[in-house]
Design an enzyme around this catalytic site. Sequence first.
Site, PDB file in Angstrom:
ATOM      1  N   ASN A  77      -0.055   1.263 -36.515  1.00 39.36           N
ATOM      2  CA  ASN A  77      -1.486   1.499 -36.640  1.00 39.36           C
ATOM      3  C   ASN A  77      -1.757   2.961 -36.981  1.00 39.36           C
ATOM      4  OD1 ASN A  77      -1.968  -1.171 -35.821  1.00 39.36           O
ATOM      5  ND2 ASN A  77      -1.947  -0.590 -33.664  1.00 39.36           N
ATOM      6  N   HIS A 113       4.346   5.123 -33.857  1.00 40.47           N
ATOM      7  CA  HIS A 113       5.181   4.106 -33.218  1.00 40.47           C
ATOM      8  C   HIS A 113       5.069   2.808 -33.983  1.00 40.47           C
ATOM      9  CE1 HIS A 113       1.196   4.362 -31.327  1.00 40.47           C
ATOM     10  NE2 HIS A 113       1.222   3.048 -31.232  1.00 40.47           N
ATOM     11  N   HIS A 157       5.031  -1.064 -33.584  1.00 37.85           N
ATOM     12  CA  HIS A 157       4.953  -2.193 -32.660  1.00 37.85           C
ATOM     13  C   HIS A 157       5.910  -3.253 -33.191  1.00 37.85           C
ATOM     14  CE1 HIS A 157       1.115  -1.211 -30.500  1.00 37.85           C
ATOM     15  NE2 HIS A 157       0.910  -0.486 -31.583  1.00 37.85           N
ATOM     16  N   VAL A 179      -2.524   5.911 -29.278  1.00 37.47           N
ATOM     17  CA  VAL A 179      -1.597   6.977 -28.876  1.00 37.47           C
ATOM     18  C   VAL A 179      -1.177   7.714 -30.153  1.00 37.47           C
ATOM     19  CG1 VAL A 179       0.588   7.559 -27.778  1.00 37.47           C
ATOM     20  CG2 VAL A 179      -0.779   5.646 -26.887  1.00 37.47           C
ATOM     21  N   ASP A 237       6.269  -2.522 -24.444  1.00 39.33           N
ATOM     22  CA  ASP A 237       4.860  -2.150 -24.394  1.00 39.33           C
ATOM     23  C   ASP A 237       4.277  -2.533 -23.031  1.00 39.33           C
ATOM     24  OD1 ASP A 237       2.526  -1.632 -26.803  1.00 39.33           O
ATOM     25  OD2 ASP A 237       1.837  -2.396 -24.873  1.00 39.33           O
ATOM     26  N   ILE A 238       3.446  -1.651 -22.506  1.00 38.34           N
ATOM     27  CA  ILE A 238       2.845  -1.873 -21.179  1.00 38.34           C
ATOM     28  C   ILE A 238       1.831  -3.024 -21.212  1.00 38.34           C
ATOM     29  CG2 ILE A 238       0.823  -0.334 -21.310  1.00 38.34           C
ATOM     30  CD1 ILE A 238       1.772   0.865 -18.605  1.00 38.34           C
TER      31      ILE A 238
HETATM   32  P1  DGP Z   1      -1.633   1.881 -30.567  1.00 39.11           P
HETATM   33  O1  DGP Z   1      -2.932   1.276 -30.105  1.00 39.11           O
HETATM   34  O2  DGP Z   1      -1.151   1.301 -31.877  1.00 39.11           O
HETATM   35  O3  DGP Z   1      -1.677   3.381 -30.562  1.00 39.11           O
HETATM   36  O4  DGP Z   1      -0.565   1.415 -29.500  1.00 39.11           O
HETATM   37  C1  DGP Z   1      -0.334   2.083 -28.302  1.00 39.11           C
HETATM   38  C2  DGP Z   1       0.448   1.141 -27.433  1.00 39.11           C
HETATM   39  O5  DGP Z   1       1.021   1.903 -26.404  1.00 39.11           O
HETATM   40  C3  DGP Z   1      -0.399   0.064 -26.764  1.00 39.11           C
HETATM   41  O6  DGP Z   1       0.054  -1.222 -27.199  1.00 39.11           O
HETATM   42  C4  DGP Z   1      -0.146   0.237 -25.283  1.00 39.11           C
HETATM   43  C5  DGP Z   1       1.066   1.119 -25.230  1.00 39.11           C
HETATM   44  N1  DGP Z   1       1.085   2.059 -24.129  1.00 39.11           N
HETATM   45  C6  DGP Z   1       0.132   2.975 -23.819  1.00 39.11           C
HETATM   46  N2  DGP Z   1       0.500   3.691 -22.744  1.00 39.11           N
HETATM   47  C7  DGP Z   1       1.732   3.237 -22.390  1.00 39.11           C
HETATM   48  C8  DGP Z   1       2.638   3.591 -21.356  1.00 39.11           C
HETATM   49  O7  DGP Z   1       2.422   4.471 -20.534  1.00 39.11           O
HETATM   50  N3  DGP Z   1       3.806   2.871 -21.285  1.00 39.11           N
HETATM   51  C9  DGP Z   1       4.104   1.891 -22.180  1.00 39.11           C
HETATM   52  N4  DGP Z   1       5.276   1.259 -22.017  1.00 39.11           N
HETATM   53  N5  DGP Z   1       3.277   1.529 -23.172  1.00 39.11           N
HETATM   54  C10 DGP Z   1       2.102   2.195 -23.274  1.00 39.11           C
END
Ligand code: DGP
Length: 121
Positions: free
Chosen positions: A87, A100, A102, A96, A30-31
């Site tokens: 989520n 997914h 987490h 997003v 996760d970023i």
């Molecule tokens: P959610 O809020 O449950 O939809 O989680 C989305 C997650 O995605 C959040 O923890 C940050 C991660 N995220 C968003 N954009 C990127 C990206 O470009 N790269 C990566 N590695 N993670 C991302």
Amino acid sequence: MADTIFDKIIKKEIPADIIYETDEVLAFNDISPQAPFHCLIIPKKAIATINDIQPEDAQLIGQLYLAAAEIAKQQGVAENGYRVVMNCNKDGGQSVYHIHLHMLAGKTLGWPPYSDKVKQI
Ligand code: DGP
């Protein structure tokens, strides 16, 4: 449906720190990590939310959890434990719209306090 950022990661159009990949599942760090280890486990098939999962996706959803167990072993966190959470929509904190899991590990995880009881009475 328009491509999400995760579709672009699947197609390798944008970089990600990929830690696990099969024909159907991808996992990457996760970023914005919320624990010492925080990865996202996604199906390559685009499914927007939990509400959009169909009966024919049941095996694929199972594969996300099998991937979590495999990643836990690889990362050395299987015994101490970890959390997986998905989520859904606004109140679930989804940002997003490509489902997914987490996966969080590396510390004893707390649970968010529930402090809205007064509003419900
Ligand atoms: P959610 O809020 O449950 O939809 O989680 C989305 C997650 O995605 C959040 O923890 C940050 C991660 N995220 C968003 N954009 C990127 C990206 O470009 N790269 C990566 N590695 N993670 C991302």
